[in-house]
Design an enzyme around this catalytic site. Structure first.
Site, PDB file in Angstrom:
ATOM      1  CG  HIS A 191      -9.001 -15.900  18.121  1.00 14.86           C
ATOM      2  ND1 HIS A 191      -9.829 -16.959  17.870  1.00 14.86           N
ATOM      3  CD2 HIS A 191      -9.593 -14.819  17.576  1.00 14.86           C
ATOM      4  CE1 HIS A 191     -10.873 -16.526  17.195  1.00 14.86           C
ATOM      5  NE2 HIS A 191     -10.750 -15.235  16.995  1.00 14.86           N
ATOM      6  NE  ARG A 298      -1.932  -2.238  10.839  1.00 11.60           N
ATOM      7  CZ  ARG A 298      -0.778  -1.861  11.406  1.00 11.60           C
ATOM      8  NH1 ARG A 298      -0.718  -1.603  12.698  1.00 11.60           N
ATOM      9  NH2 ARG A 298       0.306  -1.769  10.667  1.00 11.60           N
ATOM     10  NE  ARG A 334      -5.347   0.187   7.223  1.00  5.24           N
ATOM     11  CZ  ARG A 334      -4.256  -0.561   7.373  1.00  5.24           C
ATOM     12  NH1 ARG A 334      -3.115  -0.158   6.851  1.00  5.24           N
ATOM     13  NH2 ARG A 334      -4.295  -1.679   8.051  1.00  5.24           N
ATOM     14  CD  GLU A 436      -0.883   0.245   2.120  1.00  6.63           C
ATOM     15  OE1 GLU A 436      -0.245  -0.287   3.026  1.00  6.63           O
ATOM     16  OE2 GLU A 436      -2.121   0.286   2.102  1.00  6.63           O
ATOM     17  CG  ASN A 459       4.458  -2.174   7.892  1.00 13.54           C
ATOM     18  OD1 ASN A 459       5.536  -1.697   8.197  1.00 13.54           O
ATOM     19  ND2 ASN A 459       3.437  -2.198   8.718  1.00 13.54           N
ATOM     20  CG  ASP A 460       1.385  -3.627   2.418  1.00 12.02           C
ATOM     21  OD1 ASP A 460       1.702  -4.820   2.263  1.00 12.02           O
ATOM     22  OD2 ASP A 460       0.385  -3.273   3.057  1.00 12.02           O
ATOM     23  NE  ARG A 470       3.191  -6.633   5.972  1.00 11.06           N
ATOM     24  CZ  ARG A 470       2.300  -5.676   6.183  1.00 11.06           C
ATOM     25  NH1 ARG A 470       1.858  -4.948   5.185  1.00 11.06           N
ATOM     26  NH2 ARG A 470       1.851  -5.432   7.387  1.00 11.06           N
ATOM     27  CB  CYS A 507       1.143   4.875   9.653  1.00  8.90           C
ATOM     28  SG  CYS A 507       0.418   4.306   8.113  1.00  8.90           S
TER      29      CYS A 507
HETATM   30  C1  PEP Z   1       1.821  -0.576   5.979  1.00  9.26           C
HETATM   31  O1  PEP Z   1       1.641  -1.307   5.002  1.00  9.26           O
HETATM   32  O2  PEP Z   1       2.889   0.026   6.191  1.00  9.26           O
HETATM   33  C2  PEP Z   1       0.768  -0.378   6.978  1.00  9.26           C
HETATM   34  C3  PEP Z   1       0.897   0.487   7.957  1.00  9.26           C
HETATM   35  O3  PEP Z   1      -0.339  -1.131   6.883  1.00  9.26           O
HETATM   36  P1  PEP Z   1      -0.454  -2.669   7.336  1.00  9.26           P
HETATM   37  O4  PEP Z   1       0.772  -3.001   8.131  1.00  9.26           O
HETATM   38  O5  PEP Z   1      -1.711  -2.764   8.122  1.00  9.26           O
HETATM   39  O6  PEP Z   1      -0.507  -3.357   6.013  1.00  9.26           O
HETATM   40 MG    MG Z   2      -0.325  -1.938   4.418  1.00  9.12          MG
END
Ligand code: PEP
Ligand code: MG
Length: 589
Positions: A191, A298, A334, A436, A459-460, A470, A507
């Site tokens: 939170h 998200r 998403r 991803e 990111n993934d 990560r 993204c």
């Molecule tokens: C990603 O994995 O790049 C992504 C945008 O999704 P999240 O960061 O929510 O896993």
């Molecule tokens: Mg992701």
């Protein structure tokens, strides 16, 4: 000077003396009272509960006004507990049967309750323990006075350093005095993280032992975008951070001008700049910063901020709010992407045996495909809302073509149900996937035959390509978007999509990092979705470069063997393209 990396949860730079909050509250001693004192203790308890309820209700109203009802719903749980007959009965029972003081009754009952929460199988319940401690502190304050510094009444500016903050402490922070937050505990979905982001306070969580490294009064610098805290910065670091902070303020001042300028390169190529959001009330900031739509919504945060699973109607209303806030601009919703990265790191230390490898486990689309009622409720809500504006549906963490086909089939079933019930929806709603997982990036050509659009989630994609968690600060230096293998994957996905005329965007956080902008455009990317605060900065770079220049950068970057060489080169090129603006910064990851 000491530097530590944690989990970045709210961007911005904060430079101020630290205020370290004491880790644990003092235990309340067990004291008994004479039988004739019992009614007095019961009356004290009633008064404290009444006063606490009034306070929580006021806090709920204030939070609703400041950041919206989704986040204020956190306090619904507190109001519910204060009115819970069983819980109040336990407090009263302890006073009547054991003849203990009201404060010890509250303390002992809530401590036992908190322990039960911590042992719960459900991660969600374990995370609720901060709400129990929050309530305990509040009631005890009414019974025995202040137990801890009141954060709403600070006299000077400070960066708050704490083991953890409770939701009400975060919500009652005085924005003019609290410059930043750094905590030992917490994950991206705690939170504290959600509220700090919504309040615009730079914050880092998951620093593990930061309360032991900092003393009140130490100068600290928080880089909430990269998750880096510097304690006792040397003169050079302080100067760089001040520059960075000034740059951000200058950017904010210039927002008005930049916002309405098109995001196009010097030679007039338009780059579709959209924003990532977690809640519909972030759309205003995204639009103010010039976003042309939302490229990643998200939706899992709707589940994470609520105390119970959101109903179809609640989801429908929330999606509708997002569409209305966008006033005709596109929205990519998403579907639920609940996974280990969204869970509380501090309470997720090996207790969940069924997920020994959470990042490779039952997360995201896998979780949805194993929980069809949950998945279908969300799809119904999105489809119903889709008649109100240009909405697209995006499936996360697809790793093989059968998952995509199955997801589409379920979407088709939901459409049929709606049709039978005479409920309208957008029949030709575009359906896409996140790229991803490396398997999908490698097979991009195949996937292009079955999707309307794709968005690269770096990111993934980075963590799965280089096998680096990560969220693990111990191996953070190995997690790099500049890794040649990552760049090759991105390049191939963009090429495959272009060839098949499939709309392609990116993204992941890479799109929000200035050093990568020229590289991504040079690789052929013409659409990005980024964190709202980064929009002006990225747009400024887009407007300062040409496509040819970017192509040259991308070609040269592909000749290096290591991420370090690539990162140095990209930093250099950005410095040359925009002299004086980006000097002396590190690429972040
Ligand atoms: C990603 O994995 O790049 C992504 C945008 O999704 P999240 O960061 O929510 O896993
Ligand atoms: Mg992701």
């Amino acid at each position: 000077m000491l530097t530590k990396k944690g989990i970045p949860v709210s961007p911005g730079v904060a430079i101020a003396p630290a205020m370290v909050l004491d880790g644990e509250d003092q235990p309340i001693p067990r004291r008994t009272v004479a039988p004739n004192q019992v009614p007095k203790e019961l009356a004290r308890l009633d008064d404290a509960l009444k006063a606490s309820t009034a306070e929580v209700l006021e806090l709920k109203d204030k939070t609703t006004a400041r950041v919206g009802p989704e986040l204020a719903a956190i306090f619904g749980f507190h109001v519910g507990m204060l009115a819970d007959k069983t819980l109040v009965g336990e407090f009263r029972g302890a006073i009547e049967n054991q003849r203990v003081t009201a404060e010890f009754a509250v303390y002992s009952v809530l401590k036992a309750m908190g322990k039960k929460f911590l042992q719960a199988d459900s991660r969600y319940m374990r995370e609720r323990v901060t709400d129990v401690w929050d309530l305990e502190r509040r009631i005890l304050r009414h019974l025995i006075g202040k137990t801890r510094d009141e954060l709403g009444q600070l006299e000077t500016s400070a960066v708050i350093i704490a083991h953890d903050l409770t939701p009400s402490q975060t919500a009652s922070l005085d924005r003019s005095k609290i410059k930043g937050i750094a905590t030992d505990a917490g994950g991206m979905t705690s939170h504290t993280a959600i509220l700090a982001h919504a309040l615009g306070i730079p914050a880092i969580v998951g620093l593990e032992d930061i309360t032991r490294k900092v003393n009140t009064g130490d100068m600290v610098v928080i880089d909430g975008k990269r998750g880096i805290i510097t304690i006792d910065p040397d003169a050079e670091q302080l100067m760089m951070s001040r520059k960075q902070a000034d740059r951000m303020v200058a950017f904010e001042d210039k927002l008005g001008e930049i916002r309405d300028l098109p995001p196009e390169t010097k030679d007039g190529t338009d780059i579709n700049l959209q924003a990532n959001i977690e809640f519909p009330n972030e759309i205003e900031q995204a639009l103010n910063n010039g976003a042309k739509g939302i490229g990643l919504y998200r939706t899992e945060f709707l589940y994470l901020a609520a105390t119970t699973e959101p109903t179809e109607e609640e989801q429908y209303q929330t999606y509708l709010e997002a569409i209305n806030n966008l006033k005709g601009l596109p929205l990519t919703v998403r579907t639920l992407d609940l996974g280990a990265d969204k869970m509380d790191k501090f309470h997720n230390t090996g207790t969940d045996a069924s997920e020994r490898n959470p990042f490779l486990g039952c997360r995201s689309i896998r979780l949805c495909l194993q929980n069809l009622p949950l998945f279908k409720v969300q799809l119904r809500a999105i489809l119903r809302a889709s008649t109100a504006g240009p909405v697209r549906i995006m499936f996360p963490l697809i790793s093989n073509i059968m998952e995509l086909r199955q997801s589409r089939m379920i979407l088709g079933d939901v459409m049929e149900d709606l049709e039978e019930q005479g409920i309208p929806y957008r029949e030709n709603i575009p359906v896409g996937i996140m790229v991803e997982v490396p398997s999908v990036a490698i097979q991009a050509k195949t996937f292009c035959q079955e999707v309307d659009f794709m968005s690269i989630g770096t990111n993934d994609l980075i963590q799965y390509t280089v096998a680096v968690d990560r969220g693990n600060e111990r191996i953070a230096s190995l997690y790099s978007g500049a890794h040649p293998a990552v760049i090759l994957l991105i390049r191939d996905v963009i090429r495959a999509a272009d060839k098949a005329s499939v709309d392609i965007s990116l993204c992941g956080e890479m799109a929000s990092v200035p050093e990568y902008t020229m590289l991504l455009i040079g690789l052929g990317l013409r659409s990005m979705s980024i964190t709202p605060p980064a929009l002006p900065e990225i747009k400024q770079i887009i407007r300062a470069v040409s496509i040819d220049q970017c192509r040259r950068v991308a070609r040269k970057a592909a000749t290096f063997d290591s991420d370090r060489e690539v990162a140095n080169y990209l930093r250099d090129q950005l410095g040359k393209a925009m002299p004086g603006v980006f000097d002396g910064r590190s690429i972040g990851y």
